[in-house]
Write an enzyme that holds these catalytic residues in place. Structure first.
Site, PDB file in Angstrom:
ATOM      1  N   ASN A 129      59.248 -43.797  37.981  1.00 41.80           N
ATOM      2  CA  ASN A 129      58.856 -44.013  40.094  1.00 41.80           C
ATOM      3  C   ASN A 129      59.245 -45.578  39.172  1.00 41.80           C
ATOM      4  OD1 ASN A 129      58.626 -44.433  42.062  1.00 41.80           O
ATOM      5  ND2 ASN A 129      56.521 -44.039  42.514  1.00 41.80           N
ATOM      6  N   LYS A 141      59.245 -48.135  41.696  1.00 43.33           N
ATOM      7  CA  LYS A 141      58.754 -48.292  43.026  1.00 43.33           C
ATOM      8  C   LYS A 141      59.244 -49.175  43.409  1.00 43.33           C
ATOM      9  CE  LYS A 141      54.755 -46.460  41.456  1.00 43.33           C
ATOM     10  NZ  LYS A 141      53.053 -46.742  40.883  1.00 43.33           N
ATOM     11  N   HIS A 151      53.885 -40.213  47.763  1.00 47.66           N
ATOM     12  CA  HIS A 151      52.893 -40.307  47.006  1.00 47.66           C
ATOM     13  C   HIS A 151      51.448 -41.247  47.197  1.00 47.66           C
ATOM     14  CE1 HIS A 151      52.171 -43.744  43.925  1.00 47.66           C
ATOM     15  NE2 HIS A 151      52.861 -43.305  43.275  1.00 47.66           N
ATOM     16  N   GLU A 198      50.678 -44.165  47.163  1.00 43.50           N
ATOM     17  CA  GLU A 198      51.294 -45.192  47.844  1.00 43.50           C
ATOM     18  C   GLU A 198      51.157 -44.902  49.090  1.00 43.50           C
ATOM     19  OE1 GLU A 198      53.175 -47.074  44.234  1.00 43.50           O
ATOM     20  OE2 GLU A 198      51.657 -46.957  43.716  1.00 43.50           O
ATOM     21  N   GLU A 256      48.847 -37.274  40.278  1.00 45.93           N
ATOM     22  CA  GLU A 256      48.503 -38.596  40.149  1.00 45.93           C
ATOM     23  C   GLU A 256      47.044 -39.328  40.595  1.00 45.93           C
ATOM     24  OE1 GLU A 256      52.242 -40.666  39.651  1.00 45.93           O
ATOM     25  OE2 GLU A 256      51.393 -40.599  42.045  1.00 45.93           O
ATOM     26  N   GLY A 310      48.571 -47.716  38.256  1.00 43.44           N
ATOM     27  CA  GLY A 310      48.893 -49.085  37.964  1.00 43.44           C
ATOM     28  C   GLY A 310      47.343 -49.487  37.502  1.00 43.44           C
ATOM     29  N   SER A 323      48.825 -44.670  34.906  1.00 44.62           N
ATOM     30  CA  SER A 323      48.971 -45.315  33.410  1.00 44.62           C
ATOM     31  C   SER A 323      49.359 -44.129  32.592  1.00 44.62           C
ATOM     32  CB  SER A 323      47.584 -45.955  33.147  1.00 44.62           C
ATOM     33  OG  SER A 323      47.320 -46.482  34.388  1.00 44.62           O
TER      34      SER A 323
HETATM   35  P1  13P Z   1      51.543 -46.516  37.132  1.00 45.04           P
HETATM   36  O1  13P Z   1      52.557 -45.970  35.935  1.00 45.04           O
HETATM   37  O2  13P Z   1      51.910 -47.665  36.683  1.00 45.04           O
HETATM   38  O3  13P Z   1      50.378 -46.423  36.936  1.00 45.04           O
HETATM   39  O4  13P Z   1      52.073 -45.702  38.011  1.00 45.04           O
HETATM   40  C1  13P Z   1      51.930 -44.498  38.454  1.00 45.04           C
HETATM   41  C2  13P Z   1      52.636 -44.020  39.638  1.00 45.04           C
HETATM   42  O5  13P Z   1      52.406 -44.242  40.945  1.00 45.04           O
HETATM   43  C3  13P Z   1      54.165 -42.944  39.565  1.00 45.04           C
HETATM   44  O6  13P Z   1      54.664 -42.928  40.706  1.00 45.04           O
END
Ligand code: 13P
Length: 252
Positions: free
Chosen positions: A11, A13, A99, A101, A169, A175, A214
């Site tokens: 992803n 982002k 997601h 976010e 997640e 992150g 992560s």
């Molecule tokens: P990270 O791998 O940067 O922690 O992000 C995970 C994520 O949100 C994947 O959709």
């Protein structure tokens, strides 16, 4: 050996201009060509602006392309949004919905996420439905209840193991460099599969449940080895060809 083929999904982002996205896509394709296929399916989900270029660069390779979100409607007066048929039109086979976010930044509820997943299915896309608890919810001992609630609330009626992937997640692991323990991940994934059985019966045995948050080359092997973990949804580490590839190679 698990019966479910793992899926390693990047992803990206809101990262990358055209040059960056193309370089990343070509880098992954080159790894595949030079080193052979890993024991997993591969997917990259670029920002909407890069899907067309990335899709072109990966045409004819085994790397699938997906969107990061879609609107619940196929078309109409929704300024700034992208629909599931538009993603399919660009060569996408998947779309991420719900997601954390999106849930946080855009107030997406389980109901909204479910509507997006339905739209994805109508357009012939595989919906990657994301669920996960916040740190406060985990501290309150509510992880199982919250994740089970999101699972049932976000999963469309009639979803199958073919048209749907679940991504667990934990919000606090995204992150941050922090991950739950192997035992904690195992407990949540086993619970999701149990809940999936109540919705799709034996089909739940084929449902892919990804871990995200992560994931990186140094922890991917032990996370992917967990019984009910069928791959990963990777953010930061998917922006580096070497890291993404190393994670893909962590699949048994
Ligand atoms: P990270 O791998 O940067 O922690 O992000 C995970 C994520 O949100 C994947 O959709």
């Amino acid at each position: 050996m698990k019966s479910r083929r793992p899926l390693i999904a990047g992803n990206w982002k809101m990262n990358g201009l055209r040059q960056d996205g193309l370089a990343l896509a070509r880098g992954v394709a080159a790894k595949l060509a030079n080193e052979g296929a890993p024991s997993c399916d591969l997917l990259v989900c670029p920002p909407a602006t890069l899907i067309s270029d990335v899709s072109g660069a990966l045409a004819g390779t085994a790397v699938a392309v997906g969107g990061q979100d879609c609107h619940a409607a196929p078309s109409g007066a929704h300024t700034g949004d992208v629909s599931a048929p538009m993603l399919a039109d660009l060569g996408c086979g998947y779309v991420i919905v719900g997601h954390s976010e999106r849930r946080t930044d855009h107030g997406e509820t389980d109901e909204a996420v479910r509507a997006k997943a339905v739209a994805a299915h109508k357009a012939g896309l595989i919906a990657i439905v994301c669920i996960g608890e916040t740190e406060a919810e985990r501290d309150q001992g509510r992880t199982i209840e919250v994740v089970a609630g999101q699972f049932h609330g976000s999963l469309p009626e009639g979803a199958t193991a073919v048209d749907t992937v679940i991504a667990y997640e934990p919000v606090w692991a995204i992150g941050t460099g922090r991950t739950p323990t192997v035992a904690d991940v195992a407990e949540v994934h086993a619970m999701i599969r149990r809940e999936a059985r109540t919705r799709m019966g034996d089909e739940a045995g084929k449902l892919r449940i990804l871990y995200g948050g992560s994931m990186k080359p140094s922890n991917a092997r032990e996370l992917i080895a967990i019984d009910d973990v069928d791959g990963g949804l990777i953010g930061g580490a998917s922006l580096k060809v070497e890291d993404f590839w190393a994670i893909a190679q962590s699949c048994p």
